[in-house]
Design a protein around this motif. Structure first.
Motif, PDB file in Angstrom:
ATOM      1  N   UNK A  32      34.777  39.891  25.207  1.00  0.00           N
ATOM      2  CA  UNK A  32      34.012  38.643  25.313  1.00  0.00           C
ATOM      3  C   UNK A  32      33.609  38.118  23.938  1.00  0.00           C
TER       4      UNK A  32
ATOM      5  N   UNK B 239      28.520  33.688  30.040  1.00  0.00           N
ATOM      6  CA  UNK B 239      29.797  33.977  30.697  1.00  0.00           C
ATOM      7  C   UNK B 239      30.741  32.890  30.223  1.00  0.00           C
TER       8      UNK B 239
ATOM      9  N   UNK C 287      31.920  39.705  40.411  1.00  0.00           N
ATOM     10  CA  UNK C 287      32.626  39.672  39.134  1.00  0.00           C
ATOM     11  C   UNK C 287      34.124  39.951  39.291  1.00  0.00           C
TER      12      UNK C 287
ATOM     13  N   UNK D 293      33.985  31.989  30.864  1.00  0.00           N
ATOM     14  CA  UNK D 293      34.849  31.210  31.755  1.00  0.00           C
ATOM     15  C   UNK D 293      34.851  31.857  33.139  1.00  0.00           C
TER      16      UNK D 293
ATOM     17  N   UNK E 237      36.687  33.830  34.639  1.00  0.00           N
ATOM     18  CA  UNK E 237      37.025  35.245  34.764  1.00  0.00           C
ATOM     19  C   UNK E 237      36.150  36.121  33.877  1.00  0.00           C
ATOM     20  N   UNK E 238      35.186  35.498  33.256  1.00  0.00           N
ATOM     21  CA  UNK E 238      34.413  36.178  32.226  1.00  0.00           C
ATOM     22  C   UNK E 238      33.415  37.193  32.748  1.00  0.00           C
ATOM     23  N   UNK E 239      33.041  38.079  31.837  1.00  0.00           N
ATOM     24  CA  UNK E 239      32.000  39.064  32.114  1.00  0.00           C
ATOM     25  C   UNK E 239      30.650  38.441  31.751  1.00  0.00           C
ATOM     26  N   UNK E 240      29.587  38.950  32.362  1.00  0.00           N
ATOM     27  CA  UNK E 240      28.244  38.504  31.980  1.00  0.00           C
ATOM     28  C   UNK E 240      27.792  39.352  30.797  1.00  0.00           C
TER      29      UNK E 240
ATOM     30  N   UNK F 126      24.290  43.837  34.100  1.00  0.00           N
ATOM     31  CA  UNK F 126      25.189  42.994  34.869  1.00  0.00           C
ATOM     32  C   UNK F 126      24.490  41.671  35.202  1.00  0.00           C
TER      33      UNK F 126
ATOM     34  N   UNK G 271      40.431  39.928  35.258  1.00  0.00           N
ATOM     35  CA  UNK G 271      39.046  39.514  35.103  1.00  0.00           C
ATOM     36  C   UNK G 271      38.391  40.466  34.118  1.00  0.00           C
ATOM     37  N   UNK G 272      37.326  40.003  33.451  1.00  0.00           N
ATOM     38  CA  UNK G 272      36.807  40.773  32.326  1.00  0.00           C
ATOM     39  C   UNK G 272      35.905  41.953  32.691  1.00  0.00           C
ATOM     40  N   UNK G 273      35.342  41.954  33.907  1.00  0.00           N
ATOM     41  CA  UNK G 273      34.319  42.954  34.214  1.00  0.00           C
ATOM     42  C   UNK G 273      34.955  44.238  34.748  1.00  0.00           C
TER      43      UNK G 273
END
Ligand SMILES: Cc1cc2nc3c(=O)[nH]c(=O)nc-3n(C[C@H](O)[C@H](O)[C@H](O)COP(=O)(O)OP(=O)(O)OC[C@H]3O[C@@H](n4cnc5c(N)ncnc54)[C@H](O)[C@@H]3O)c2cc1C
Ligand SMILES: Cc1cc2nc3c(=O)[nH]c(=O)nc-3n(C[C@H](O)[C@H](O)[C@H](O)COP(=O)(O)OP(=O)(O)OC[C@H]3O[C@@H](n4cnc5c(N)ncnc54)[C@H](O)[C@@H]3O)c2cc1C
Ligand code: SF4
Ligand code: SF4
Ligand code: FES
Lengths: 469, 278
Positions: free
Chosen positions: B69, B37, A267, B39, B41-44, B213, A275-277
Motif C-alpha cells: 500500500x 484505502x 476485504x 482503491x 482492492x486496497x487494504x485498510x 483492520x 486484493x491487498x488484504x
C-alpha cells in the motif's frame, strides 16, 4: 393437489458439495419458476394465516404467495416490500424454521411452506428486472434525521423515514454500507451484490450515505444535534468481539470471528493477492462457538483451503444456536463437530504461533437462566487438540463508542442501549436506537422490526416538535 | 474520493502527503490517526495524523514506503485521489501541562511527533526533543522539531550524525528530572526508550502500531496487553504508558502477516517496479 403431495416441500437446488467447498459462490441456488410455482401451489391460503404471526415484520405471506401463483412475480415482490424492505436478504438468512415457517399450519402434518425460498424467488425476480424506485418528489420535507450505522436496522429506518418525507443522512464507519450483511455474512450465503443493490435502493430514495464517518470520533451525538439534526437513530450493532479470557489467546493464528470474517468478506481476503488484504489459514482450524458466526467462520476456513475444520462447542447439538440449515450445510461440507467440549488453554510454538488447544469435556447439568441445560466440565477430562488456527466465535457485545461518548444515553450492564420498546426512544431526548445495539446480537429481521418501530417513533416525535412550534 | 493536494519527499522512501478532508481536519487532534484505502482492492492502512490546515481543509500524514500500500501511495502524485479516508480515529495523545517533557521520535514518526510537540509547547511545557534516523540522510522533520524544542538532540543508528543510537538518553535522564515522556517510532525504539525511562518510573507514552483492520473496535486484530489486560489499540489507544506494555507480544503479533506482506510487496515490485527499500 393431493394430500400426500402437499406434505412435501419442493427442495431447493444447491451447489454440489465437492465443488462448493472450493469456491465462494452462493451455495443455495434458489427456486426456478417451475419450482416456485409448485411450492406456491401447496399454500392453503389460510383466511387466518398463522405464518404471519411468526414473522417479526408481518409480511403478508398468503397474499404474496397468491401473486406468485398468479405468476405476477413483480407484484409479489412489491407486496413483500410493503412490510420488509430487504426481502432478498431475509429470504436467504432469516431463521425461518423458528419464525414464519414454524407457525405454518402445514407443518403439523408435513413440511411447512418454504416461505423464505419463495420470498427470495420473488425479490430476486425484481432485482433482475430492475428495481422500481417510488416517486417521492411530492412528499414535503419535515425533519432532518441522522442514522448511525448502516446495518439492517439503519437501512430500514432510513428507507421508512425518507418515504415519510424526512431528510436522512446515514453515517457508517466502514468504507461500505450494509453492516453485518457486508462484513460478516459470507458471499456464499448472501452475495454482496444483493446487499449493495439494497444500499443503492435507499440512495436512490434520496438518503445521503456517508461512509468512513465514525460517530463518537468525528462527531459526537451532541455535535450532530448542533449541526441541525432533529433526531438521531443509533443502529451501531453488536460488533465488539468477546474473547474467552484463557491463556494464549493473543498468540498468532488466533482470530476473533469478526477479524476473520471482515478480512474474508469485507476485504475479500479470499482473493489475496489480487486484493491487498491477507488472510492466513492453517491446516487444522478450530472454531469456538455454535452460532451462525461460528458456522460461517468454519465454512470460510474450509473454502480458504484448511484440511480439517472443527466446531468446538460446549453444549450439545440440540442447543446449537445456528440456523438448522446452516449447521446441516456445514456438516455436509465436512466440518467436524466437537460437541460438549470447551477450550481451557492455547499453546504456542517458539515463534508465538498457536500450535495446540487444550480442551475439557463437558456434560449437561440443570437448566440455567436461558432454560438450556448448563454445561459443566468433567473433572480430569482435559485433552489436547492439534490445531494451528483458532477462531473465537463466542459472541459479540454492542460497539461501545457511542455509549461512551454520549451523555444521558443509558445502557444496561451488558452495554446495550435502553429504549422504550413501543417507540425505540432512548433515555436521551430525540435519540432513538434499535437492532443489535439494543437487543444484543440477534437477527436481521428483528433488527429490521426494531427499525420499523423507531422510524414511526421518530416521525411522531418530529411531527409533535414541529407542530408545537 | 479524497484528493492528494500536495506530496513531498522528506527522506529516501519517506513522504508527506496532504489530503483534502475538511471534515476530518476540523476534528483532528495530535496522536490520532486516519485509515486510508487506496482503491477498490486496497487494504485498510492506518497512518498517524501529522498536522492539519484548517484554511485549506487538509490533513497531512507521513509514511514510509515499506509494503504494497505505502509503495503504491509513494507512486501517486498531487492531484491523484484515494478511494477512502476515515478519521480521526483513536484517542488524542495526552498534551496537558506537565512541566519538563522528553520527546523521542524515530524515522517517519518524527512528523506526527511534531504535531504532538506543537500542542505540548502551546500548553506551556518545556520540551527536550530527540530525533533519530537510520543515517544522516534519513532524518525527518529535524528542523521543524528543533524549532519547537528547548533542548534538541540528534541520533543515528550508524553514528553518521549526532549520537550513535539512543543510549545517550541515559545521561539526559540522569541529568534532568522529567514529568512526562512521549515516544513515537518503530517498536524497537519504543522498547529501547522505555528501558531507559523505567528506572525513573517516568510515565512514557508510546504510540502502538499494532495490526489493525477496522480501527473502530470491531475486530480485535489490534489487541495488546497493557498492565496485564487485553486492550484494543484503536479504541483504548493508540497511546499507552510504555511502562505497562508487553512489547514482546506486540512484536510477535506485528509479524503475523510477514510472509503475505513480503509476497504482496514482491508481486508489486515485479509488476510495478516499486520503490526500493532504502
Ligand atoms: C457472521 C454472522 C452471521 C450471521 N448470520 C445471520 C443469519 O443467518 N440470519 C440472521 O437473521 N442473522 C444473522 N446474523 C445476525 C445479524 O446479522 C445481526 O443481528 C444484524 O445485522 C444486526 O443489524 P444491526 O443493523 O443492528 O447492526 P449491524 O448489522 O451490526 O450494523 C451496524 C453498523 O454500524 C456501524 N457502526 C458501528 N459503530 C458505528 C459508529 N460509531 N459510527 C458509524 N457507524 C458505526 C458498523 O460498522 C456496522 O456497519 C449474523 C451475524 C454475524 C456476525
Ligand atoms: C495507529 C497506527 C499508526 C500508524 N502510523 C503510521 C505513520 O504515520 N506512518 C507510517 O509510515 N506508518 C504508520 N503505521 C504503520 C503502517 O500502518 C504499516 O506500516 C502498514 O502496514 C503499511 O502498509 P503496507 O501495505 O505498505 O505494508 P505491509 O505490506 O502491511 O507491510 C507491513 C510491514 O511488513 C514489513 N514488510 C513488508 N514487505 C516487506 C519486505 N519485502 N521485506 C521485509 N519486510 C517487509 C514492513 O517492514 C512493514 O513493517 C501506523 C500503524 C498504526 C497501527
Ligand atoms: S421476513 Fe423472514 S420471518 Fe418474515 S416472512 Fe420473510 S423469511 Fe419469514
Ligand atoms: S400458514 Fe402456511 S399454508 Fe397457511 S397461508 Fe401461511 S404459508 Fe400458507
Ligand atoms: S483495529 Fe479492529 S478492533 Fe482495533
Amino acid at each position: 393437489m393431493d394430500k400426500e403431495k402437499r406434505k412435501h416441500a419442493i427442495e431447493m437446488d444447491k451447489q454440489d458439495i465437492q465443488e462448493r467447498i472450493h469456491n465462494f459462490y452462493e451455495v443455495a441456488l434458489g427456486y426456478d419458476e417451475e419450482q416456485a410455482l409448485a411450492e406456491a401451489e401447496r399454500c392453503l391460503q389460510c383466511p387466518n394465516p398463522r405464518c404471519v404471526q411468526g414473522c417479526p415484520v408481518e409480511v403478508p405471506i398468503p397474499d404474496f404467495i397468491k401473486l406468485i401463483k398468479d405468476k405476477d412475480y413483480m407484484a409479489a415482490s412489491l407486496k413483500i416490500k410493503e412490510k420488509n424492505s430487504l426481502p432478498a436478504v431475509c429470504g436467504r438468512v432469516c431463521p425461518q424454521e423458528n419464525q414464519c415457517q414454524k407457525m405454518c399450519v402445514l407443518g403439523k402434518m408435513g413440511d411447512p411452506i418454504s416461505i423464505g425460498r419463495l420470498e427470495r424467488f420473488a425479490s430476486d425476480y425484481e432485482l433482475k428486472k430492475g428495481v422500481t424506485v417510488p416517486d417521492l418528489e411530492s412528499a414535503a420535507v419535515t425533519g432532518k434525521v441522522a442514522i448511525v450505522g448502516s446495518g439492517p436496522a439503519g437501512l430500514t429506518v432510513a428507507a421508512d423515514l425518507v418515504k415519510l418525507g424526512h431528510e436522512v443522512v446515514m453515517f457508517e464507519s466502514l468504507h461500505l454500507a450494509g453492516g453485518v450483511l457486508m462484513y460478516g455474512i459470507p458471499e456464499f450465503r448472501l452475495p454482496k451484490e444483493i446487499v449493495q443493490a439494497e444500499v443503492n435502493y435507499i440512495k436512490k430514495l434520496g438518503v445521503d450515505v456517508k461512509t468512513n464517518y465514525t460517530i463518537g470520533r468525528i462527531y459526537t451525538i451532541d455535535e450532530l444535534f448542533a449541526n441541525g439534526f432533529d433526531a438521531i437513530f443509533v443502529g451501531s450493532g453488536a460488533g465488539l468481539p468477546r474473547f474467552m479470557g484463557i491463556e494464549g489467546e493473543n498468540l498468532g493464528g488466533v482470530y476473533s470471528a469478526n477479524e476473520f470474517l471482515i478480512r474474508v468478506n469485507l476485504m475479500k481476503g479470499y482473493l489475496f493477492p489480487e486484493y491487498d488484504t491477507p488472510i492466513r489459514i492453517g491446516k487444522k482450524v478450530a472454531v469456538i462457538g455454535g452460532g451462525n458466526v461460528a458456522m460461517d467462520s468454519a465454512r470460510c476456513s474450509l473454502r480458504l483451503g484448511a484440511e480439517e475444520v472443527y466446531i468446538v462447542y460446549r453444549r450439545s447439538r440440540e442447543e446449537l444456536p445456528a440456523r438448522a440449515e446452516e449447521a446441516e450445510n456445514a456438516e455436509e461440507e465436512g466440518i467436524i463437530f466437537r460437541l460438549l467440549n470447551n477450550p481451557t488453554k492455547l499453546i504456542g510454538d517458539e515463534s508465538g504461533w498457536v500450535k495446540g488447544m487444550e480442551c475439557i469435556k463437558m456434560e449437561l447439568g440443570e437448566p440455567d437462566a436461558s432454560g438450556r441445560r448448563r454445561p459443566v466440565p468433567i473433572k480430569g477430562s482435559e485433552f489436547l487438540m492439534d490445531v494451528d488456527t483458532v477462531i473465537v466465535a463466542i459472541g459479540q457485545t454492542p460497539n461501545p463508542l457511542i455509549q461512551r461518548t454520549t451523555e444521558g444515553l443509558e445502557t444496561t450492564r451488558y452495554g446495550t442501549i435502553i429504549v422504550n420498546e413501543e417507540t425505540g426512544a432512548s433515555t436521551k431526548e430525540a435519540v432513538y436506537a434499535g437492532g443489535d445495539v439494543v437487543s444484543g446480537a440477534a437477527t436481521v429481521i428483528s433488527a429490521m422490526g426494531a427499525g420499523k418501530t423507531a422510524a414511526l417513533g421518530i416521525h411522531d416525535y418530529i411531527q409533535k416538535k414541529k407542530g408545537s412550534k | 474520493m479524497y484528493e492528494i493536494v500536495t506530496k513531498k519527499e522528506l527522506a529516501p522512501n519517506i513522504y508527506l502527503i496532504e489530503l483534502d478532508a475538511a471534515d476530518i481536519a476540523k476534528k483532528s487532534n495530535p496522536g490520532q490517526f486516519v485509515i486510508i484505502r487506496l482503491d477498490e482492492k486496497g487494504e485498510r492502512v492506518p497512518l498517524t495524523i501529522a498536522g492539519v490546515d484548517l484554511n485549506k481543509g487538509t490533513v497531512s500524514t507521513a509514511f514510509h514506503a515499506v509494503g504494497r500500500t505505502t509503495k503504491k501511495l509513494a507512486k501517486m502524485k498531487a492531484g491523484d485521489s484515494i478511494t477512502d479516508l476515515s478519521g480521526p480515529l483513536g484517542n488524542p495523545a495526552e498534551v496537558g501541562k506537565f512541566g519538563q517533557v522528553l520527546l523521542v521520535g524515530g524515522g517517519v514518526w518524527c512528523a506526527p511527533l511534531h504535531y504532538v510537540a506543537e500542542a505540548l509547547r502551546k500548553n506551556g511545557n518545556k520540551l527536550y526533543i530527540a530525533v533519530a534516523g537510520r543515517t544522516r540522510n534519513d532524518m525527518v522533520y529535524e528542523n521543524e522539531l528543533k524549532a519547537v524544542a528547548d533542548q534538541f538532540f540528534v541520533a543515528t543508528d550508524d553514528g553518521s550524525k549526532g549520537n550513535q543510537g539512543l543510549d545517550f538518553l541515559a545521561d539526559v535522564l540522569k541529568a534532568q528530572k522529567f514529568d512526562h515522556a512521549v515516544v513515537m517510532g518503530p517498536v524497537s525504539t519504543l522498547k529501547k526508550v522505555v528501558e531507559l525511562t523505567r528506572p525513573y518510573g517516568l510515565k512514557t507514552m508510546v504510540t502502538l502500531a499494532s495490526l489493525m483492520v477496522d480501527g473502530t473496535g470491531m475486530c480485535g486484530a489490534c489487541r495488546v496487553t497493557v498492565a496485564g489486560e487485553t486492550k484494543f489499540a484503536c479504541m483504548d489507544g493508540p497511546e499507552f504508558n510504555g511502562l505497562d506494555v508487553d512489547f514482546d507480544e506486540l512484536i510477535s503479533r506485528q509479524r503475523v502477516y510477514l510472509p503475505e506482506e513480503r509476497m504482496a510487496s514482491m508481486i508489486y515490485d515485479k509488476l510495478e517496479g516499486g520503490v526500493k527499500r532504502g
